[in-house]
Scaffold this active site. Structure first.
Site, PDB file in Angstrom:
ATOM      1  N   ILE A 100       4.426  -6.076 -10.088  1.00  0.00           N
ATOM      2  CA  ILE A 100       3.872  -4.775  -9.692  1.00  0.00           C
ATOM      3  C   ILE A 100       4.735  -3.597 -10.150  1.00  0.00           C
ATOM      4  O   ILE A 100       4.228  -2.581 -10.624  1.00  0.00           O
ATOM      5  CB  ILE A 100       3.624  -4.723  -8.155  1.00  0.00           C
ATOM      6  CG1 ILE A 100       2.924  -3.439  -7.756  1.00  0.00           C
ATOM      7  CG2 ILE A 100       4.899  -4.925  -7.377  1.00  0.00           C
ATOM      8  CD1 ILE A 100       1.502  -3.314  -8.185  1.00  0.00           C
ATOM      9  N   ASP A 101       6.061  -3.714 -10.041  1.00  0.00           N
ATOM     10  CA  ASP A 101       6.930  -2.598 -10.458  1.00  0.00           C
ATOM     11  C   ASP A 101       6.735  -2.301 -11.945  1.00  0.00           C
ATOM     12  O   ASP A 101       6.604  -1.147 -12.350  1.00  0.00           O
ATOM     13  CB  ASP A 101       8.409  -2.952 -10.225  1.00  0.00           C
ATOM     14  CG  ASP A 101       8.747  -2.978  -8.753  1.00  0.00           C
ATOM     15  OD1 ASP A 101       9.017  -1.913  -8.200  1.00  0.00           O
ATOM     16  OD2 ASP A 101       8.716  -4.067  -8.157  1.00  0.00           O
ATOM     17  N   THR A 102       6.726  -3.373 -12.726  1.00  0.00           N
ATOM     18  CA  THR A 102       6.521  -3.221 -14.167  1.00  0.00           C
ATOM     19  C   THR A 102       5.160  -2.589 -14.441  1.00  0.00           C
ATOM     20  O   THR A 102       5.034  -1.686 -15.275  1.00  0.00           O
ATOM     21  CB  THR A 102       6.555  -4.606 -14.845  1.00  0.00           C
ATOM     22  OG1 THR A 102       7.804  -5.215 -14.548  1.00  0.00           O
ATOM     23  CG2 THR A 102       6.380  -4.491 -16.344  1.00  0.00           C
TER      24      THR A 102
ATOM     25  N   TYR B 142       9.498   4.113  -1.851  1.00  0.00           N
ATOM     26  CA  TYR B 142       9.484   2.805  -1.191  1.00  0.00           C
ATOM     27  C   TYR B 142      10.806   2.081  -1.403  1.00  0.00           C
ATOM     28  O   TYR B 142      11.533   2.332  -2.371  1.00  0.00           O
ATOM     29  CB  TYR B 142       8.316   1.930  -1.668  1.00  0.00           C
ATOM     30  CG  TYR B 142       8.565   1.293  -2.993  1.00  0.00           C
ATOM     31  CD1 TYR B 142       8.309   1.978  -4.159  1.00  0.00           C
ATOM     32  CD2 TYR B 142       9.094   0.004  -3.075  1.00  0.00           C
ATOM     33  CE1 TYR B 142       8.579   1.408  -5.378  1.00  0.00           C
ATOM     34  CE2 TYR B 142       9.365  -0.574  -4.294  1.00  0.00           C
ATOM     35  CZ  TYR B 142       9.099   0.124  -5.435  1.00  0.00           C
ATOM     36  OH  TYR B 142       9.378  -0.431  -6.641  1.00  0.00           O
TER      37      TYR B 142
END
Ligand SMILES: Nc1nc2c(ncn2[C@@H]2O[C@H](COP(=O)(O)OP(=O)(O)OP(=O)(O)O)[C@@H](O)[C@H]2O)c(=O)[nH]1
Ligand SMILES: [Mg+2]
Length: 241
Positions: free
Chosen positions: A185-187, A101
């Protein structure tokens, strides 16, 4: 993830998605850039445009692009669910073995997916880090402090946790639950993956200034939500049940 379970890197079966919130000025260019770059990288790919409840013409343009190109699919969150909600949707919609993504506003170059791939021989996940981040200095300072904090809390030790240029094996998303609806969210994904012993490689990628649309990545609501989610995730992951 045991090494034998990792899907083959070649031939590469690849889902590519990008979240778009009010990106009517960018969504077509971003999709066309993906359509140009991906055939050189994979002969089995799909592109998913995640329209995150946009109030402009993003959704309409995404549907038209999906109708024009068989490799393109458009999905719509209604209403807007936030950056985390948009990424969660993309991860769940992906059907290929690998999921890549990036942002929908054209701040990264799809051609550079090719830089990530060799690292998949050695790592389960590969994350880009921005070589020369094209953001105002205050934004860069905030990001530096935030990354340091998150690295300490979750022992991630990564250079650029929020860099929107990452490739994951889709199997990961069958193993983890995602809760963050905001910027955490990435973490969350990386921290949960690390707990399952997935390894994470890193490589420098280029970052370009946003060419059109409005900057939204740094407003106060986004930052407050990230801190709240950080607190909740820490309670769950670091302290355990
Ligand atoms: N801000 C924001 N972006 C979203 C949302 N849902 C999807 N996105 C998309 O997520 C990507 C990243 O958001 P950006 O606003 O570009 O964040 P950024 O790159 O950190 O900041 P700027 O480009 O400088 O605003 C973009 O493609 C957005 O369109 C949402 O609810 N809020
Ligand atoms: Mg951006």
């Amino acid at each position: 993830m045991p090494a034998g379970v990792r899907p083959p890197r070649s031939p590469l079966s690849l889902s590519v998605f990008f979240p778009c919130y009010n990106e009517e000025a960018n969504v077509e260019n971003t999709t066309r850039a993906a359509l140009r770059a991906l055939p050189r990288i994979s002969d089995d790919f799909e592109i998913i445009i995640v329209d995150d409840g946009s109030r402009d013409r993003t959704g309409e343009i995404a549907d038209r692009l999906a109708a024009e190109h068989p490799q393109v699919r458009a999905v719509h969150n209604r209403p807007n669910l936030g950056y985390g909600g948009a990424l969660q949707r993309g991860f769940r919609e992906a059907r290929k073995a690998w999921v890549f993504y990036t942002d929908g506003d054209g701040q990264f170059d799809f051609e550079e997916i090719g830089l990530l791939l060799p690292l998949l021989d050695r790592y389960d996940i590969v994350s880009g880090y921005r070589l020369d981040r094209k953001d105002p200095w205050l934004r860069k300072l905030n990001a530096f402090c935030w990354t340091a904090l998150v690295n300490v809390v979750f022992r991630l030790w990564l250079r650029d946790i929020d860099c929107a240029f990452k490739i994951y094996p889709r199997a990961l998303f069958e193993e983890i639950e995602m809760k963050s609806m905001g910027a955490l969210i990435d973490t969350e994904v990386l921290a949960r993956a690390k707990r399952l012993r997935y390894t994470i490689g890193q490589i420098g990628v280029h970052h370009f200034p946003r060419r059109a649309g409005t900057q939204t990545g740094a407003n106060l609501r986004v930052i407050l939500r990230a801190f709240k989610e950080l607190f909740l995730l820490r309670r769950e992951i670091v302290r355990g049940p």
